[in-house]
Write an enzyme that holds these catalytic residues in place. Sequence first.
Site, PDB file in Angstrom:
ATOM      1  N   HIS A  82       0.809  -1.220   0.000  1.00  0.00           N
ATOM      2  CA  HIS A  82       0.000   0.000   0.000  1.00  0.00           C
ATOM      3  C   HIS A  82       0.843   1.271   0.000  1.00  0.00           C
ATOM      4  O   HIS A  82       0.338   2.368   0.234  1.00  0.00           O
ATOM      5  CB  HIS A  82      -0.939   0.006   1.205  1.00  0.00           C
ATOM      6  CG  HIS A  82      -2.206   0.770   0.992  1.00  0.00           C
ATOM      7  ND1 HIS A  82      -3.240   0.307   0.216  1.00  0.00           N
ATOM      8  CD2 HIS A  82      -2.607   1.978   1.438  1.00  0.00           C
ATOM      9  CE1 HIS A  82      -4.223   1.185   0.206  1.00  0.00           C
ATOM     10  NE2 HIS A  82      -3.862   2.217   0.941  1.00  0.00           N
ATOM     11  N   ASP A 129      -7.756   4.301   8.710  1.00  0.00           N
ATOM     12  CA  ASP A 129      -9.086   4.240   8.097  1.00  0.00           C
ATOM     13  C   ASP A 129      -9.263   2.979   7.253  1.00  0.00           C
ATOM     14  O   ASP A 129     -10.376   2.506   7.063  1.00  0.00           O
ATOM     15  CB  ASP A 129      -9.327   5.473   7.224  1.00  0.00           C
ATOM     16  CG  ASP A 129      -9.537   6.725   8.061  1.00  0.00           C
ATOM     17  OD1 ASP A 129     -10.057   6.602   9.189  1.00  0.00           O
ATOM     18  OD2 ASP A 129      -9.188   7.824   7.605  1.00  0.00           O
ATOM     19  N   GLU A 142     -13.415  12.653  12.900  1.00  0.00           N
ATOM     20  CA  GLU A 142     -12.706  12.991  11.663  1.00  0.00           C
ATOM     21  C   GLU A 142     -13.523  14.015  10.881  1.00  0.00           C
ATOM     22  O   GLU A 142     -14.747  14.094  11.015  1.00  0.00           O
ATOM     23  CB  GLU A 142     -12.470  11.762  10.785  1.00  0.00           C
ATOM     24  CG  GLU A 142     -11.286  10.917  11.185  1.00  0.00           C
ATOM     25  CD  GLU A 142     -10.829   9.976  10.081  1.00  0.00           C
ATOM     26  OE1 GLU A 142     -11.272  10.144   8.927  1.00  0.00           O
ATOM     27  OE2 GLU A 142     -10.027   9.067  10.374  1.00  0.00           O
TER      28      GLU A 142
END
Length: 533
Positions: A109, A173, A284
């Site tokens: 990632h 997240d 958030e």
Amino acid sequence: MTCQSLVLTRKTNVLLVRSFTILVLICIVMKPEVCFSSVLSSLKALHLQGYITFENNEFASRDFGNQIHSHPLAVVHPKSVTDISEIVTHVWQMGPASELTVAARGHGHSLQGQAQTRGGVIINMESLQQDQEMQVYYNGVKFPYVDVSAGELWINILHETLRYGLAPKSWTDYLHLTVGGTLSNAGISGQAFRHGPQISNVHQLEVVTGKGEVLICSQEQNADLFHAVLGGLGQFGIITKARISLERAPKMVKWIRVLYSDFSAFARDQERLISALKTFDYIEGLVIKNKTGLLNNWRTSFDPQDPVQASHFVSDGRTLYCLELTKNLYPENFDTVNQEIEDLLSQLSYIPSTLFMSEVPYIDFLDRVHASELILRSKGLWDLPHPWLNLLVPKSKIQHFANEVFGNILSDTNNGPVLVYPIHKSKVDNRTSFVCPDEDIIYLVAFLSHANPSSSGTDSLQHVLTQNKRILDFCEVSHLGVKQYLPHYTTQEQWRKHFGPKWDVFVQRKSVYDPLAMLAPGQNIFQKAISVS
């Protein structure tokens, strides 16, 4: 493995290294092809519990960013920590005469080739987790924790710990990331205001240094290495195991969204919430610009508190700010949680008609991005380039930043979400390698764009890269004191500026734990010094 066979294996490896050293000396006066062949031979001769592949390794030259593609010489699929130590020790003992470098790869990632190595050795960390079981400890301990392989995905840890009614305290997240990957950066999400990032919720690590040593480290044992590797971008060692702090997990959460049209009110409310004793469990914010039919889209997962007023709300052509919140549900607060939420919301200055709520399983909330991933994969959009830009902005400069970036530079948010939310700097241990602005409250601002390489419009890769550069140039010219999160630089001078007062310690730690600078070359911080004399 018996003691006799272990000694025999070590003797064999010593002979291999000596043979390779002789071959390297021969390479000084012979053709590069011979050199390359000798490196391959030495790697193939290693006795590992896992295995090494030299072909069909294209996956290791790709990552989520999909912009940089560096092909490795080999990929190691380790079955044990010993395998990782063996390969690192082998490359270390080759010395500066060898160009080989080593990079640990998790779930791929990274954004800018940080976990790649051109012509080097990739260690596929996900192979490691397949042979190591998670162990949850909750009886007879002061605080519960779980021991995991660094190649384990956070989503798997969540599933396992929930069986005991527990879960890690701090998240990212997106949960389909490896433990070693996030701990090498920081691991920030909406729980960080309370618990700090993931690097603040680790009790102990096992690390293979750049010399092949396998060391256990914590606040009490090998503390300098412990702090170095947390947020250390893979520069000081390969994290192979981690002891993660746990807390009681709710089964359900109340999930809330509201909108603001004024950034100052939006920021003020966020700062109030993260500083309150009684507050939400997740906080958030998002920037939403030129989004059509926003509230109608929300209706698929949320219920409007005022359906009539919500139906009249228009988001087209506007810059809006979404505050996303959750409140954990437990048996003891089940009858009072709605009143608690109402009391907290009554102190905020959001647009009343935009209040939406939902009640979902805890695991569904935490793994919410994966649902979006499946949709994007079905449309062929997941593997597009992702030129993300993540910044840490001081509280004192966030309004100035918002006025220019959200008001003028950012054209829309249709290519991906833009996150903006505050955390407390006090929740981060300054002894780690993680770098952030020197203020009590800092904002994470994340431009999570995807790009279409064949497009020439606002979704094109060039447009997004140009926009990112405009944002960075504005921060530089305006002296905002911004730091990059998941940083990417091309020169050591830029890295020196990024680390600021921490640079000397960073360099000193590098000289101790990876003196040949052979680990994580894709970060472009240090270059392996090659000697042929």
